[in-house]
Structure formats: C-alpha cells, structure tokens
Design a protein around this motif. Structure first.
Motif, PDB file in Angstrom:
ATOM      1  N   GLU A   1     156.058  29.065  63.251  1.00 14.77           N
ATOM      2  CA  GLU A   1     155.736  28.753  61.856  1.00 14.77           C
ATOM      3  C   GLU A   1     155.977  27.267  61.570  1.00 14.77           C
ATOM      4  OE1 GLU A   1     154.549  30.978  59.765  1.00 14.77           O
ATOM      5  OE2 GLU A   1     154.854  32.796  60.949  1.00 14.77           O
ATOM      6  N   GLY A   2     155.488  26.819  60.469  1.00  9.08           N
ATOM      7  CA  GLY A   2     155.779  25.455  60.016  1.00  9.08           C
ATOM      8  C   GLY A   2     154.545  24.573  60.012  1.00  9.08           C
TER       9      GLY A   2
ATOM     10  N   ILE B   1     154.361  33.531  67.080  1.00  7.00           N
ATOM     11  CA  ILE B   1     153.677  32.460  66.354  1.00  7.00           C
ATOM     12  C   ILE B   1     154.722  31.544  65.744  1.00  7.00           C
ATOM     13  CG2 ILE B   1     152.172  31.928  64.407  1.00  7.00           C
ATOM     14  CD1 ILE B   1     150.673  34.555  65.162  1.00  7.00           C
TER      15      ILE B   1
ATOM     16  N   THR C   1     148.795  25.548  55.044  1.00  4.36           N
ATOM     17  CA  THR C   1     149.844  25.214  56.007  1.00  4.36           C
ATOM     18  C   THR C   1     149.954  23.702  56.165  1.00  4.36           C
ATOM     19  OG1 THR C   1     149.122  27.189  57.168  1.00  4.36           O
ATOM     20  CG2 THR C   1     150.684  25.778  58.318  1.00  4.36           C
TER      21      THR C   1
ATOM     22  N   THR D   1     143.990  29.099  54.400  1.00  9.23           N
ATOM     23  CA  THR D   1     145.331  29.260  54.961  1.00  9.23           C
ATOM     24  C   THR D   1     145.704  28.037  55.791  1.00  9.23           C
ATOM     25  OG1 THR D   1     144.932  31.627  55.056  1.00  9.23           O
ATOM     26  CG2 THR D   1     146.787  30.801  56.331  1.00  9.23           C
TER      27      THR D   1
ATOM     28  N   SER E   1     155.662  22.778  64.243  1.00  5.71           N
ATOM     29  CA  SER E   1     155.386  23.784  65.263  1.00  5.71           C
ATOM     30  C   SER E   1     155.134  23.133  66.619  1.00  5.71           C
ATOM     31  CB  SER E   1     154.250  24.710  64.847  1.00  5.71           C
ATOM     32  OG  SER E   1     153.173  23.968  64.381  1.00  5.71           O
TER      33      SER E   1
END
Ligand SMILES: Cc1cc2nc3c(=O)[nH]c(=O)nc-3n(C[C@H](O)[C@H](O)[C@H](O)COP(=O)(O)OP(=O)(O)OC[C@H]3O[C@@H](n4cnc5c(N)ncnc54)[C@H](O)[C@@H]3O)c2cc1C
Ligand code: SF4
Ligand code: SF4
Lengths: 670, 263
Positions: B243-244, B241, A649, A645, B249
């Motif tokens: 995102e990105g 949280i 990202t 994950t 972020s």
C-alpha cells in the motif's frame, strides 16, 4: 425605387452572381461526393425538421460559452430574418409603392430595426474577441498538426466574414436611415430614426443618393459574396443544418459503422486519404466554423496531447480549398491524412469520449475520422502502439485483453452464495454480463461481487455465462481492429442467442459492454435489451425489493459520469437516483452529465501508455472530483474505477473511490 | 537473399490451467505458432526488406498446422511449405530435423535458415542445431542481434545471448540460426495481409516427396519415446499488495527484495 437602368443592372448582377454561385457550389458538392457512401436523404420530413431545429437553436450552443452564444444568437436570428428583409428590400425597390401594410408592416419594420442593431452588436463582439482580445480558446497549441495556411487563413476568413456581415447589415441600416429621413420619421424603427436624425438636414437629392448607394452596397455585397460561400466559414450558416440533416442515423452518439469483411472486392478499410472518408465526413470541413468548442472539451487536448479535433476539421478544410479544382475534377488525392490532417500520436490519444461529437454546433464528427484512420492503420498498415499487440493477442487467444487464462468465475469464490451459470439456471430472467474487467481485474471483481450481492439480496433470478463469456471486442473496435471485433461480436452473439439472452434482460456493470452489446451488436443481428446495473438496482429499490440500512447513511458523494454510459447512451439519472436512494448527499462536479470529462481509459487507452502531454487525464478528472469536497467519488464503470483509484492513490487523498453497486451493497440491511 | 524460416505449431500452453492434462493438451486444445518462431519470421522479413530476396516458411506438423503457416504468410512471408505425413508421428527432434533438412535441400539454394530458440511444448532446444549438422551448415544459436550481414560475400556476424553475457560470432553463409526474443518485436498481421494469405496455396510434402524412408522419421526413426506427459505441479503463490504512494510502495518493494536476498 430603382431607376430603369438600375433595375437592368440589378437583373444582370443577379444573373452573374447566380452563375458563379452555381459554379462554386457544384464544386463543393462534387468534392463531398468524392467521399464514400451517400448522404442520408431518406425520411425527408423529419430530416428537414432536424435541420430547422439546428438552424433556430444553433446546434444548442448556449450550453457552453453562454455570453458568446448569446451574441451569436443575435447574429444568427438576425441573419435568418434578413432573408425576408432582403426580399422585401428588393421588392420595394422594384415595385412602385410596395410595402407590407398596416400593423404587420409596423411589426416587420420594428423587428428588422431591432435585429439590425443586434447583428451589428454581435458582430462587433466577435471581431473584438478574435482580433483585439485574441481569445485563447480560438488558438491551437503548436504541438498540434496544423495546415500551413490555417493560422493566417483563420484570421483572414474571420475578418472577411465579419466585414461582410458588418458591411451588408451596416449599409442596409444606413439606407433605411436615409429612407426614414426622406419620409420624415418612423416610430416603428427607433434605431434607424436615431441614425436618421443627423441626416434630416440634408437636401433630398443627397438623401436619395445616400439611399441608392446604401441599397446597392448592401445588396451588392450579398450578390458578390454568395458565390464565394464555399470558400469561407460563413457557409456554416446553411452547411451546419444540412450536416445535421444528412447525418446517418445512429443508435448511440458514437456507435461505429460496420465493415463488410465478406465482400472481397473491398480494397480499402478505414481512411488513409481524404476521399476514403464518408461523404458526411467531407461535409464537416465545409460546416466547421472553427470555434474550437470541440477542442475545449477534448480530454486529450486539454491535457496537452497533440490532438485537437478542431485542427483536424480545419486541416481538412484548408486541404480541400487548396485542391478544390483537382478534387472536383476527380483527380486522385494520394496524400495520407496522417501527413497533413492529424499526427499519429494524436490519432492514438483519442479516448473516444464523444465530447467533440456532442458539443459541435454544426454536427461535425471528428471522432469518426479518428476511428477511420485507426482502422486503416491497423487493418491496412498494421501500424499502432506496440502495447496494443498484447491486448489484440489476448483477445484472439484468451478472449480478454489482459491475456489472462484464469477461470472466469474466480471472482465468485469469496461470496457466501452461489452465482449460477446459465447451465445451472437455464430459466434465468436476467443475464449478468460480468465483462473481462469483472472477471479478472481485482478492483472490478469487487464491483462484480457487489452487483451479484445486490441482485441476490433482491431475489433476482439471474445467471452468468461463466467461461463461455469472452470480451465484447470493444477494445479491439476502439483500437481500430475491426476484424477482430467482428469475429468476437459474431461469437458472442451466437453464445448469447444460444442461451436465449435475446429474449431476456442483460445487465452489465461495464458501460463499454453495455454500449457494444446493447447498441453495436445490432448491426450484426444481435438485438438485446441491456441495462446498466444502476438502472436495474434503482428499479429494485423503487419496487421495495431491497432493504437498505437507513442508519448507515452515506456521506457526500460525487458521481463521475462514464462516457459510454452518459454521453454515448444517455443514462444520467439512474446512477444518481440509486445513490440518493442509498442515502447519499449528491454533489456535482463542474463538468457533469453530458459535459462529463473522460477518466482517460476509453478508446483502448487502458491498454497502452498515455500519449505524451502536460497532464494525465485521470488525474485531471480526479482533481475535479476532489474539488467538490465529497467524501466518496462514485463511479459506474470498472475502467473509471481503475483510473480514479490510481489517481486517488497518486494524490494520496483521503477520498474513497467506489462503484455505485459497492455503495448500495454496503448499505444493505444485514 | 533466400531465407527459410522453421516454424512449429504448438499447443497454447498458456491455456494449461483450463482443466486439461498434458496429453490432452498435446492432442487437442487451441494451437498457436511457437512464440519464438514469430521472432524468427520477423527477422527473416527484416532481412528481406533490407537485402531483397524471399522468405519461405517450413513447418512439420499435422494437416491443421497449415493455419500456423497462414499466420506466418500474413505476417509477410512469400511462400510456405508444410511437411505432413502420418509416418512422421511421434518423431523426436533428430527425426524431425532429418525431415526438415531434407525439405530445405529440396527447396535448395538457401542463404540462411532461421528457427526459434526452442519450442514451448517439446522444448528440446535441439531441432535447429540438428538441422545445421545434417545440412553441414554453420550453426548460430541464441542470436540476439545480427551485427552485419553481407549476402554477396556470404558472411554474417551475430551477437549471441549467453547466460553470462553476449558473444559476437562471425561465420560463413549458408548458416542455421536460432533466435531469442531480444532480437526484435514481431509484427501483427494486418487484415489485408490475412486476406491475401488465406488465398495462398501451401504445398504439402510427404515423407516420400522428401526422398526419405519411413524408418528414418517419426517414431520409427526416433531414439526418444514419450510415455507420459504431466503438467508441472501448480505452485502456491502468495500475493501481497504494497500500500501507499508510488514512492512508498517502491521503497517497500526494494526493502523486501533485499530482505529476501533477491537483489
Ligand atoms: C508427444 C509428442 C508427439 C509428437 N507427435 C508428432 C506428430 O504427430 N507429428 C509431428 O510432425 N511431430 C510430432 N512430434 C515432434 C515434435 O513435435 C517436434 O517437432 C520435435 O520434437 C522438435 O523438438 P522440439 O519441439 O523440442 O523443438 P526445439 O528443438 O525446442 O525447437 C527449436 C526450433 O526448431 C524449429 N522446429 C522444431 N520443430 C519443428 C517442426 N516440427 N517444424 C518446423 N520447425 C520446427 C522451430 O523453429 C523451433 O523454434 C511429437 C513430439 C512429441 C513430444
Ligand atoms: S468541428 Fe465543430 S466544434 Fe469543432 S471547431 Fe469545427 S465547428 Fe467548432
Ligand atoms: S472523442 Fe473525445 S478524445 Fe477523441 S477527439 Fe473527440 S473529444 Fe477528443
């Protein structure tokens, strides 16, 4: 036929050769015996069978480097046959008129002829590969600790062995050609006949002198070389099978050996110096052929870390050669392994993925050396990456490496059904071992919920330990903190047996828990049947206990084999079967099943910074998953999930990383 | 150098959430070494490594506090003494300091006493200071670094971590010093050391051994009494949280921190 003088000379030469062989081989044996414990020689018939298999299939080399492996089979099988050929050659030279009669003799000669050429071709291939092509897979990067004599020594050794094989087989070939010329041709030796054609015109005396000279050179090379065996990598020929034969039995590929902490007389834990290693680990350097196949599959090496499992074995070998007399003479070897065998950063770069153990054609165990060095670093010297202290303290005080003090059942709150604890449901059939990740890591909590949802939907009578569960100790063990692991293992075994889990099935969605409880606790008296959640789920689907939504077809899915599920415990099919049952079109990454490449979290890497290298292990693996063109990268381990994950990202890719259980839960008919 | 380190056994306050009220936790629950005191031990060990001498651990507590002393011995301390006596129960920091100071005098001829900044349970930040006063020794609190130490000339220069910055102070030895976490990274005991420490004897001194009266220590010798202990109220926290990608972020985080006037 040899003359009488030649026969006498031959007998003397054999005597001298045997004498020196006995001298050098006993040195080698004494060095091995300087190691800890004993070589395993019980149950000899199956062990001999293991050795024979390793000899014939060459440790299964064909799985990788197929072309090279093919040429190696030429040489190896040729050499095995040459034991017979040499014996027959000697008998023929000694006993007037001796030969294998009839068709059997014809076939024997034909095979000898073919294999002779095969060996020569094979050996030429290897010499060209090492000396002309300078194959990159045979070099070791210079950020890796390497014995000062290794770089040059490896080349000399290869040249020596190559020269010996070429010389021995080549002269035997020439000698046979002279014989064929003398006897006026042999249709059963086509290649020798080809070589004999130009020799045909020579006078008979010249042909006889040619045969005698060739015979002496071929056999003489053997007699001269055999005593020298322990000093060359050619010893792999028999030390390799011997290594497979005398390895300790293991429940799983990388199951570690226990330490007896109750024995107060033990003063050394793990390995600080060479002789702290076990005997079987001292056979390794003699068996090593320096092929660097282990290095090629090592996730640490291939991402630029200073760890090369082959360099470790090669360093051991050159260190031993340097000190052979002293070691055999019983002198103490004080020099720490960390100074010459492997660097501290390399020791802490290992992910314990087991690929080196799995791939090595001669049964070497570099991962176990690394674990032994970690043990001595933690248990004796207390020197280890500072970040691990947090994980150790968390395990000691909070029973989990995250140092979390939260409720271990918090993950169940969002579910619309109750997850019973063992107190609430003492008659459970399946114990769901949630693991620290499932309890505390937000991503893994999703996996735990998905697993529970699927079990619930299938009507499985299950329960969890709740706050009585603590970490299995896997992190501590892989990080070398065997004492902490030992205490945690004893505590967990007590908890598990108290609820009767030893009489029932345990299901785990974490392969590290599966491995530790299922295979390693047995050494401490904990015997359990532990299933991976995908094994149970595929069983449930197979039994028709889950109604899956046919219309909600999954897209293209690639499965990443977790090291501790696949390579270490041999479970490859269940997750794939489950995915197929849930409607996925399966794609495979280049490295899959037993060749799978680590996600980078194992071996306590999860709890420390990655050692310095040229790439991150997780990103390397993720890129491979992405290259399949799949929509979903399916995982079967909460740590793989986390690593993949993160990489996903970072890559900003549209791929979805999900556990198999999550994919099944999503496909459940509402 | 003769170094004495004061260590306290405390309840593991990190375990507070596990359904326990304050008094229960004080009375039972898992015990650990006061985290700051690990830094005090580490600093003592480093000084011994550099200048020779010995490190003696001193703890006032219930009999099971011997476990905490063993942990300190496993880190590498030479000796440990436990002060334990039912008469000590309910002592405030001054009463505790009286017993500690008496024990230090009984050990005698010390160069440096090192203590933690504060305990995670009592949190008075006072005990070591009071020990210094009772011993009439120099007092150096919140030490973040020892800049120089000369055991022969009996001088020490330290850097103190103040709210507004750092302050460099020199003093004579013997001194009593309290340390903050910035000073070092405490070592993790190896199994070999744990095994060695398990075999070491830890003498237990009573109030009488220290030559004190029952009225000077424990509840009897204290000004402060504890009628009740409550857990701090739990605060509702919101987790969001961002995102990105890492860059996105990070930028969003900075924007939010600026907007909330945190930075
Ligand atoms: C409800 C309650 C009950 C108590 N019951 C007992 C009891 O039964 N028995 C008992 O012995 N004490 C008891 N005490 C005393 C108390 O535990 C402390 O020792 C004392 O109050 C010190 O204050 P502090 O914890 O705030 O330390 P701080 O002043 O915040 O601590 C600073 C440093 O002083 C040193 N230090 C502090 N306390 C000790 C110690 N005890 N031993 C060695 N070094 C120390 C440490 O290095 C510490 O880092 C009790 C206290 C309370 C609040
Ligand atoms: S350890 Fe095995 S795989 Fe590695 S170089 Fe040696 S023989 Fe090859
Ligand atoms: S176990 Fe894996 S990471 Fe460790 S040395 Fe072997 S191949 Fe490399």
């Amino acid at each position: 036929m040899l003359s009488l003088v030649e026969k006498i000379l031959f007998v003397i030469a054999v005597g001298v050769s045997l004498y020196y062989t006995q001298v050098t081989f006993s040195k080698m044996i004494t060095v091995v015996q300087r190691g800890q414990g004993q070589l395993n020689l019980d149950h000899l018939p199956p062990r001999l069978w293991t050795a024979l298999r390793a000899l014939v299939n060459q440790g299964g080399i064909i799985r990788h480097r197929p072309v090279t492996s093919l040429f190696h089979y030429f040489i190896a099988w040729g050499f095995i046959y040459y034991v017979l050929v040499n014996a027959v050659d000697v008998l023929e030279a000694f006993i007037p008129g001796f030969h294998i009669p009839g068709m059997l003799g014809n076939l024997y000669r034909l095979l000898a002829d073919l294999l002779t050429v095969a060996v020569l071709i094979g050996m030429t291939y290897f010499l060209v590969r090492r000396f002309l092509v300078n194959s990159a897979v045979l070099t070791i990067r210079d950020n890796v600790t390497l014995h000062p004599k290794a770089a040059a020594g490896m080349r000399t050794d290869s040249l020596l062995v190559g020269g010996f094989i070429w010389g021995h087989v080549g002269f035997r070939f020439l000698g046979t050609a002279f014989l064929v010329a003398l006897h006026g041709g042999d249709p059963w030796q086509p290649f020798a006949s080809l070589l004999a054609a130009p020799l045909d015109g020579l006078p008979e005396t010249a042909q006889l002198i040619g045969w005698h000279t060739s015979w002496w050179l071929a056999i003489g090379l053997i007699l001269a070389f055999v005593p020298y065996f322990p000093y060359t990598k050619h010893a792999h020929l028999f030390v390799g099978p011997f290594n497979f034969m005398t390895r300790p039995p293991r429940r799983a590929l990388g199951a570690l050996d226990p330490i007896n902490f109750e024995d107060e007389s033990i003063e050394q834990f793990g390995a600080t110096t060479l002789t702290d290693l076990s005997q079987t680990q001292l056979v390794d350097p003699f068996a090593c052929i320096m092929c660097s196949r282990c290095q090629e599959v090592c996730p640490a090496y291939t991402t630029g870390k200073p760890l090369s499992p082959s360099a470790l074995e090669i360093n051991k070998r050159y260190h031993i050669w340097d000190q052979m007399a002293a070691l055999a003479g019983g002198e103490a070897d004080e020099s720490p392994l960390l100074e010459w065998a492997i660097s501290p950063s390399a020791v802490w770069a290992c992910t314990t993925c087991g690929a080196c153990l799995d791939v090595c054609p001669v049964g070497n165990k570099p991962m176990f050396d690394i674990m032994d060095i970690r043990r001595s670093q933690v248990l004796m010297a207390s020197e280890f990456p500072a970040e691990l202290k947090g994980a150790f303290t968390g395990l000691e005080r909070n029973g989990n490496p995250w140092q979390m003090t939260d409720d271990r059942l918090a993950w169940t709150k969002p579910l619309d059904f109750a997850v019973p604890t063992v107190e609430e449901n003492p008659d459970f059939e399946v114990l769901f071992w949630v693991g620290c990740a499932g309890a505390f890591d937000p991503g893994a909590q999703e996996i735990a919920r998905a697993t529970a949802t699927v079990l619930h939907a299938a009507g499985v009578n299950f329960a969890v330990l709740g706050n009585d569960e603590t970490c299995t100790g896997d992190t501590a063990r892989r990080a070398g903190n065997e004492y902490l692991f030992y205490e945690m293992a004893l505590g967990n075994i007590e908890t598990l047996n108290a609820v009767g889990a030893d009489q029932k099935k345990i299901v785990a969605s974490c392969p590290h828990c599966l491995h530790t409880i299922g295979t390693e606790y047995a050494d401490y008296g904990g015997h359990y049947t532990v299933l991976h959640h995908t094994q149970l789920i595929s069983e449930l689907i197979g039994a028709g206990r889950l109604k899956l939504n046919g219309s909600n077809q999954l897209e293209k899915v690639a499965f990443h084999d977790p090291c501790y599920l696949g390579r270490h415990n041999g479970v490859y099919d269940a997750p794939r079967l489950t995915l197929a049952q849930a409607g996925a079109t399966l794609l495979e990454m280049d490295r899959n099943r037993s060749d799978s490449f680590c996600c980078g979290a194992g071996g306590a890497q999860m709890w420390k910074e990655e050692e310095h290298g040229s790439a991150a292990v997780n990103e390397t693996r993720f890129a491979e998953g992405r290259a399949t063109g799949a929509d979903v990268l399916a995982v079967g381990c909460p740590f793989c999930a986390r690593m993949m994950t993160d990489a996903n990202t970072n890559a900003g890719s549209p791929m979805v990383v999900q556990d198999v259980a999550q994919l099944v839960a999503a496909a459940l008919q509402k | 150098m003769k170094i004495i380190v004061l260590i306290k056994q405390v309840p593991d306050t990190a375990q507070l959430s596990a359904n326990m009220n304050g008094l229960q936790l004080m009375a039972s629950g898992p015990r650990i070494i006061n985290p700051w005191d690990e830094y005090a031990i580490e600093e003592g060990l480093k000084l011994r490594e550099a200048h020779g001498g010995s490190v003696t651990l001193l703890c006032l507590g219930t009999p099971d506090a011997v476990e905490t002393l063993k942990r300190g011995l496993a880190m590498g301390a030479d000796e440990a003494v436990l002060i334990s006596d039912p008469q000590l129960a309910g002592g405030d920091s001054l009463a505790t300091a009286r017993a500690l100071a008496a024990a230090i005098e009984k050990i005698g001829a010390y160069d440096l006493v090192i203590a933690g900044r504060s305990s995670i349970d009592g949190g008075n930040f006072a005990t070591a200071v009071q020990v210094a006063a009772l011993l009439a020794a120099a007092q150096l609190s919140y030490v973040a670094a020892i800049k120089a130490i000369d055991p022969a000339a009996k001088t020490i220069t330290v850097e103190r971590l103040m709210e507004a910055g750092r302050e460099t102070v020199s003093s004579k030895l013997p001194a009593v010093m309290t340390v903050v976490k910035e000073i070092n990274e405490p070592r993790y005991p190896s199994f070999m050391q744990i095994r060695k420490a398990a075999k070491k004897d830890v003498p237990v001194w009573s109030v009488a051994d220290l030559g004190l009266d029952a009225g000077q220590v424990g509840a009897a010798g204290s000004q402060v009494k504890w009628s009740q202990i409550d857990l701090p109220p739990t605060r509702e926290a919101q987790v969001e949280i961002l995102e990105g990608t890492a860059e996105e972020s990070a930028k969003a985080l900075v924007d939010r921190l600026l907007a909330e006037k945190i930075i």
